[in-house]
Design a protein around this motif. Structure first.
Motif, PDB file in Angstrom:
ATOM      1  N   THR A 191       0.839  -1.195   0.000  1.00 30.79           N
ATOM      2  CA  THR A 191       0.000   0.000   0.000  1.00 30.79           C
ATOM      3  C   THR A 191       0.877   1.249   0.000  1.00 30.79           C
ATOM      4  N   CYS A 192       0.285   2.349  -0.434  1.00 30.39           N
ATOM      5  CA  CYS A 192       1.040   3.600  -0.506  1.00 30.39           C
ATOM      6  C   CYS A 192       0.651   4.586   0.582  1.00 30.39           C
ATOM      7  N   CYS A 193      -0.532   4.399   1.171  1.00 27.85           N
ATOM      8  CA  CYS A 193      -1.142   5.517   1.891  1.00 27.85           C
ATOM      9  C   CYS A 193      -1.811   5.118   3.193  1.00 27.85           C
ATOM     10  N   VAL A 194      -1.474   3.964   3.763  1.00 33.02           N
ATOM     11  CA  VAL A 194      -2.081   3.518   5.010  1.00 33.02           C
ATOM     12  C   VAL A 194      -0.965   3.235   6.012  1.00 33.02           C
ATOM     13  N   PRO A 195      -0.931   3.927   7.153  1.00 32.50           N
ATOM     14  CA  PRO A 195      -1.977   4.819   7.671  1.00 32.50           C
ATOM     15  C   PRO A 195      -1.857   6.264   7.214  1.00 32.50           C
ATOM     16  N   ALA A 196      -0.867   6.587   6.364  1.00 30.77           N
ATOM     17  CA  ALA A 196      -0.705   7.966   5.907  1.00 30.77           C
ATOM     18  C   ALA A 196      -0.038   7.944   4.542  1.00 30.77           C
ATOM     19  N   GLN A 197      -0.161   9.065   3.815  1.00 35.47           N
ATOM     20  CA  GLN A 197       0.494   9.176   2.523  1.00 35.47           C
ATOM     21  C   GLN A 197       1.994   8.985   2.685  1.00 35.47           C
ATOM     22  N   GLY A 198       2.579   8.202   1.788  1.00 33.73           N
ATOM     23  CA  GLY A 198       4.023   8.025   1.792  1.00 33.73           C
ATOM     24  C   GLY A 198       4.545   6.938   2.693  1.00 33.73           C
ATOM     25  N   VAL A 199       3.659   6.170   3.341  1.00 29.53           N
ATOM     26  CA  VAL A 199       4.106   5.061   4.187  1.00 29.53           C
ATOM     27  C   VAL A 199       4.228   3.812   3.314  1.00 29.53           C
ATOM     28  N   TYR A 200       5.395   3.630   2.769  1.00 28.89           N
ATOM     29  CA  TYR A 200       5.691   2.446   1.954  1.00 28.89           C
ATOM     30  C   TYR A 200       7.201   2.389   1.749  1.00 28.89           C
ATOM     31  N   GLY A 201       7.674   1.297   1.187  1.00 32.28           N
ATOM     32  CA  GLY A 201       9.089   1.171   0.873  1.00 32.28           C
ATOM     33  C   GLY A 201       9.913   0.606   2.010  1.00 32.28           C
ATOM     34  N   PRO A 202      11.224   0.441   1.774  1.00 34.03           N
ATOM     35  CA  PRO A 202      12.106  -0.199   2.750  1.00 34.03           C
ATOM     36  C   PRO A 202      12.143   0.498   4.101  1.00 34.03           C
ATOM     37  N   SER A 203      12.305  -0.309   5.134  1.00 30.06           N
ATOM     38  CA  SER A 203      12.507   0.176   6.494  1.00 30.06           C
ATOM     39  C   SER A 203      13.424  -0.816   7.193  1.00 30.06           C
ATOM     40  N   ILE A 204      14.473  -0.310   7.819  1.00 29.77           N
ATOM     41  CA  ILE A 204      15.417  -1.201   8.507  1.00 29.77           C
ATOM     42  C   ILE A 204      15.907  -0.516   9.772  1.00 29.77           C
ATOM     43  N   SER A 205      16.023  -1.308  10.842  1.00 27.11           N
ATOM     44  CA  SER A 205      16.371  -0.771  12.158  1.00 27.11           C
ATOM     45  C   SER A 205      17.843  -0.933  12.507  1.00 27.11           C
ATOM     46  N   ALA A 206      18.464  -2.018  12.107  1.00 25.84           N
ATOM     47  CA  ALA A 206      19.863  -2.241  12.474  1.00 25.84           C
ATOM     48  C   ALA A 206      20.494  -3.246  11.528  1.00 25.84           C
ATOM     49  N   ILE A 207      21.811  -3.128  11.392  1.00 27.58           N
ATOM     50  CA  ILE A 207      22.597  -4.043  10.558  1.00 27.58           C
ATOM     51  C   ILE A 207      23.825  -4.462  11.354  1.00 27.58           C
ATOM     52  N   SER A 208      24.151  -5.745  11.276  1.00 27.61           N
ATOM     53  CA  SER A 208      25.373  -6.240  11.889  1.00 27.61           C
ATOM     54  C   SER A 208      26.033  -7.220  10.915  1.00 27.61           C
ATOM     55  N   VAL A 209      27.309  -6.998  10.627  1.00 25.27           N
ATOM     56  CA  VAL A 209      28.057  -7.856   9.698  1.00 25.27           C
ATOM     57  C   VAL A 209      29.328  -8.314  10.400  1.00 25.27           C
TER      58      VAL A 209
END
Length: 1080
Positions: A721-739
């Motif tokens: 979805t593009c717009c739930v719960p607000a406009q622009g809420v879509y696409g990648p989201s990441i909190s932390a990376i460890s390598v």
């Protein structure tokens, strides 16, 4: 009778009829004149006149010169039947036929969009002859009382767009003459009263965004005359009632944004008069679309964000009046039916994020009236049909993610009305068109992830309206155009084969330019104003290539540095990124690149911050912020020793809520690539968390490094979805990376010597615990401030402490409080220059010293000078906001303070100071005052200053209203971030509003300070500043004075949960700030 006589008789009858009509007219003219004269002579009912005058006086408004002539309310246009009440504002309408035309009754009242701030006045319910009331678009507060049921003559009633609260009274059901009821955009709560089913004359019912909840009552089945129903954005639950199918006169029905369950009732097939139908966000239950077949009058159909399944019915091709069709994220699949060729009146089609398949139909080129067409995130095959050349009215075209078939761009030649063109990832090849100068309205162009080759046309960089240009991931060659317009400030050219020197325009202020993975010559080039480290991110990733320095890295994406429970230090990733940006750490250990503009968002965000509990993880802090992207987000490990690595990616959804609200129906879907290999297609954080938000999701991968760098790529491919719960809420989201390596490293994993020998000015951790006593209104409230390690690269050059080789530790306030046994006197070690030092024992046994700093001494003077620069002050503000909140400290069963309060009025919220009413919003008020003190470096009140500056709040509002807000900044600050200062001031003014409902929550305060939420505009100073005389101590010494000054009702101690004692407030003698005061 012969024909001659018959004709003569007919003429005589006609003449008689004309005479009768003329006589009636001659009689009615004097009667009308007499009636008009009588109306002019009649007078307004004195009881009603007093009620109107009282309300207008309280609201601060007055009649205009069109009525209330010579002091008579019912005069002028108020009694002119030829002038409707909609033509003047504020206004009343009168009926002067009462008591033999000697008395006028007020039947209409209009106070529309005049920014009236007030509770609903009791006098309103005494105007029982009212038939038409419009009080919409003001700031009316409080509940609708049962006495509204006395207005039984009411036909048109509008309270829309106010701040009314409480449950709707059942007495509304007594207004059986109502034709139109509008209560949308308010703060009501509870269910719709079943008694509203008695309003059988109701034709229009607007209760969208009103706050009501629960199922639609079964009594509503009797509302057979309804023509328009707006019910979107509430918490309506249960199944959509079958009886709505019996509202056969409906022309508009909007049910978006509720918590309804599917399916859509088959009885909806009876609603054949509908021309606007919008049903979105249904949970459970798939709905067939057969009910739509006979709705041939539909002009707007919105069924997006649902759980439909199967194909689009071919019968929808019969809806030939359809102009707007929204079925994005609806769940439909298969090809678009050929019958849709008949939908010649379509102007808007949103069809993204479905499973539509096959070729894009040629007949779409026959929808010549189209202005918006969105086909992203489906399973269409290319090419784009050449018939699209007929769509010359388009101003927004989005087609993405086509498989097979390359598409030439010839169809674009005549689309000169385009303002947005997105053709991402469509296998388009060839050169870029040369005639871009013809596209004068184009503001956003995205041709990324295609196969374009050749040079960039100069005309493309000189379009008069273009602001955002995305050409990344193509095969473009050559040099950058030498000139560009000043409006073009967001440019992505990453992952091409561009080369040469950089033109001078790359140094333009506020430009965002992503040139990652090209072949530019950077030494001696015009790159001084660009973020450093670009040389490390060119095609060969040259930094430490062949001479690796590192064997691991960890990142706290979108947030400050944190240490995990396993002891891994996640470096801070809190740089400000945008739609076309990159960042490389000073040590060249890792980097990040972002591309993408959130569609439809008026306040684009690239990080999220949300304080929440993550119950399934040892490190919940790691998940309370995240880096987000509306397109392509890449992280790079640089200078890594070659070998196999274990990659841990950590996610947590905090924007899309948990069930059962419509806000839970959003879907965030993106793809994950590691080393250019697709390791997860259509990754859905909540799906991996069992359908829940606020749960940690950790995914482990293996990766091989062969060229001394590692690339982690998260990309949105149009799904979700593009717009739930607000406009622009879509696409990648990441909190932390460890390598970490899957081998025994042979490198030091430390920065090169040339970096460590420089002025490596790591931030000194100062365990500052700020005492903010009086602000918390209950007890001495302490918070800590831990200076962060390097927030921005330039801060290293100004920090005071040098040569720290070891990485400093940071601790949360909770940890410090526990370590010192809540700052127990038994752990007191001594007094320092700015506060008390305590011994603390951490959970792992380490002994630490914690200094409790009194913030007022640091800001306003003391035994020395701490020199709080702006970054430090801003961090303190954020620290206070994140740890603030009286709601965490007081007993939630007690809603009133029962102890004697001591302190200055400037820190105490009005509702607490006068009524002892204590909520978390009282604490928000106090935070606002503290924030202003931090900005200004002065106390809340200081009688040594000139009169207009004695009281900080009053002075701040004066500067704000004069557009001189920056004059509030402490003159001792030699440098500061103007945007951050404006944010703090704006937030502080919001926090100091009179009504608690107008103040933001502390979680929203944090979001606004971080730039993740828009700061609402505040237009007028609070009423307590306009009505109270701060220089007069008597203003604050009696409850009566308080009540009279601010318009509040007297506090009744009998309603309190405790025994209320005297209220003691003494602002006139208060010169010392309250940051270190307690309560008696």
């Amino acid at each position: 009778m012969n024909p001659m006589k018959a004709a003569h008789r007919k003429q005589l009858d006609l003449m008689v009829a004309l005479c009768l009509v003329l006589n009636m007219v001659l009689v009615e003219i004097p009667q009308a004149q007499a009636q008009a004269q009588a109306r002019r002579n009649a007078t307004t009912d004195p009881f009603e006149a007093r009620a109107i005058n009282s309300m207008f006086e309280r609201w601060g408004i007055s009649a205009n010169d069109q009525w209330n002539i010579s002091g008579e309310l019912c005069s002028g246009v108020a009694i002119d039947d030829g002038v409707p009440i909609q033509n003047f504002n504020p206004g009343i309408k009168c009926d002067c036929s009462y008591n033999n035309a000697t008395t006028c009754r007020i039947i209409g009242l209009r106070v529309y969009a005049l920014d009236v701030v007030s509770p609903l006045p009791d006098e309103l319910w005494n105007l029982t002859f009212l038939t038409d009331v419009n009080l919409a678009q003001n700031y009316l507060t409080g509940p609708l009382p049962p006495s509204i049921g006395d207005l039984t003559r009411m036909q048109y009633l509008s309270f829309g767009i106010n701040a009314l609260s409480g449950e709707l009274p059942k007495e509304l059901g007594k207004l059986t003459e109502l034709r139109n009821l509008a209560i949308g955009t308010n703060n009501f709560s509870g269910p719709l009263p079943s008694e509203l089913g008695q309003l059988t004359n109701l034709r229009e019912f607007y209760f969208d965004s009103s706050g009501v909840s629960g199922p639609i009552p079964s009594t509503f089945a009797d509302l057979q005359n309804l023509e328009i129903v707006f019910a979107s954005d509430n918490e309506l639950t249960g199944l959509i009632p079958n009886f709505i199918g019996g509202w056969s006169k409906l022309t508009f029905l909007r049910l978006e944004g509720n918590s309804f369950e599917g399916p859509i009732p088959s009885t909806f097939a009876n609603l054949t008069s509908l021309n606007d139908l919008r049903i979105c966000d249904l949970s459970n239950g798939s709905s067939p679309l057969d009910f739509l077949r006979e709705m041939t009058s539909l002009s707007t159909l919105a069924i997006g964000t649902n759980n439909f399944s199967g194909p689009l019915p071919s019968e929808l091709g019969q809806l030939t009046n359809l102009r707007e069709f929204y079925f994005d994220s609806s769940g439909v699949s298969g090809p678009i039916p050929s019958t849709f060729a008949d939908l010649q009146n379509l102007e808007i089609v949103f069809a993204s994020d479905n499973e539509l398949t096959g070729l894009i139909p040629n007949f779409i080129g026959g929808w010549s009236k189209l202005t918006f067409l969105r086909l992203e995130g489906n399973s269409f095959e290319g090419p784009i049909p050449s018939t699209f050349a007929n769509l010359t009215s388009l101003n927004d075209l989005r087609i993405c993610d086509l498989s097979n078939g390359s598409s030439p761009l010839d169809f674009l030649r005549e689309m000169k009305s385009l303002s947005t063109l997105i053709l991402r990832n469509n296998n388009i090849s060839g050169s870029l068109p040369l005639n871009f100068e013809d596209y004068r309205r184009l503001s956003l162009l995205d041709l990324s992830f295609n196969n374009f080759s050749g040079r960039i046309p100069d005309s493309l960089f000189n379009l008069t309206s273009l602001t955002h240009l995305f050409l990344g991931n193509n095969r473009l060659t050559g040099v950058l155009p030498a000139q560009k317009t000043s409006l073009l400030l967001n440019i992505d050219l990453s992952y091409n084969e561009l080369s040469g020197n950089l033109p001078s325009w790359v140094n333009q202020q506020n430009i965002q330019l992503n040139l990652v993975a090209n072949n530019f010559v950077l030494q001696g080039s015009n790159s001084s104003a660009m973020p450093s480290g670009l040389n490390c991110l060119q095609r060969n990733f040259s930094c430490n290539r062949g001479d690796p320095q590192y064997s691991s890295f960890a990142i706290k994406c979108g947030g400050p540095q944190m240490r995990s429970a396993a002891g891994i230090v996640h470096e801070a990733d809190n740089e400000t990124l945008g739609p076309a940006t990159y960042y490389v750490t000073r040590e060249r250990r890792w980097a990040v690149s972002n591309v993408g503009l959130p569609s439809g968002s008026t306040n684009p965000r690239y990080t999220t911050n949300f304080v929440a509990i993550f119950p399934n993880i040892r490190d919940p802090e790691l998940f309370q912020s995240a880096r987000i992207s509306a397109g392509s987000l890449r992280y790079y490990g640089l200078g890594l020793e070659n070998g196999n690595y274990n990659v841990s990616l950590q996610f947590g959804e905090t924007e899309i809520q948990n069930p059962t609200s419509w806000r839970s129906l959003g879907r965030r879907i993106f793809n994950i690539y590691i080393q250019d290999n697709l390791v997860w297609k259509d990754f859905d954080i909540r799906k991996e968390a069992g359908g829940a938000s606020f749960r940690a999701v950790v995914k482990e991968f293996k990766a091989q490094v062969t060229g001394n760098y590692l690339e982690i790529h998260l990309i949105w491919a149009g799904k979700g979805t593009c717009c739930v719960p607000a406009q622009g809420v879509y696409g990648p989201s990441i909190s932390a990376i460890s390598v970490i390596p899957d081998f025994i490293p042979t490198v030091s994993n430390n920065p090169p010597n040339d970096l460590t020998s420089r002025k490596n000015r790591t931030g000194l951790i100062v365990g500052i615990v700020v005492a903010v006593g009086a602000v918390s209104s209950l007890s001495l409230f302490t918070i800590y401030y831990l200076a962060q390690r390097r927030k921005r690269q330039k801060r290293y050059e100004d920090e005071e402490f040098l040569g720290m080789d070891a990485r400093p530790y940071t601790f949360s306030y909770v940890e410090l409080r526990a370590a010192t046994d809540d700052f127990s006197l038994s752990n007191k070690l001594g007094e320092g220059g700015f506060g008390t030092v305590y011994k603390g024992t951490l959970a792992d046994g380490r002994i630490v010293a914690v200094k409790q700093l009194s913030l007022d001494q640091a800001l306003f003077g003391g035994n020395g000078n701490l020199c709080l620069d702006w970054p430090t002050r801003f961090d303190i503000c954020l620290g206070v906001a994140r740890d603030f909140g009286l709601a965490k400290l007081y007993d939630d069963k007690k809603t009133h303070i029962s102890t004697r309060v001591a302190g200055t009025i400037g820190y105490l919220a009005p509702e607490y100071a006068m009524r002892g009413h204590l909520t978390e919003k009282a604490d928000v008020f106090g935070f606002g005052v503290v924030a202003l003190e931090i900005v200004s470096g002065r106390a809340n009140s200081d009688s040594r200053l000139e009169e207009d500056r004695i009281y900080l709040l009053e002075w701040a509002w004066h500067l704000h209203e004069s557009n001189r807000g920056m004059e509030l900044v402490d003159t001792n600050l030699s440098a500061f971030n103007e945007d951050e200062v404006k944010r703090v001031i704006g937030v502080a003014l919001l926090c100091s509003q009179t009504s608690p409902t107008q103040r933001p929550s502390m979680s929203r305060v944090v979001a606004m300070l971080c730039g993740d939420a828009e700061i609402s505009t505040v237009t007028s100073r609070p009423v307590y500043l306009t009505d109270w005389n701060f220089s007069d101590v008597t203003t604050f010494t009696t409850n009566d004075a308080l009540t009279a000054g601010a318009g509040y009702t007297n506090y009744n101690s009998s309603t309190s949960t405790g025994n209320t004692t005297d209220l003691y407030i003494s602002p006139a003698n208060a010169e010392k700030p309250m940051l270190d005061d307690g309560f008696e």
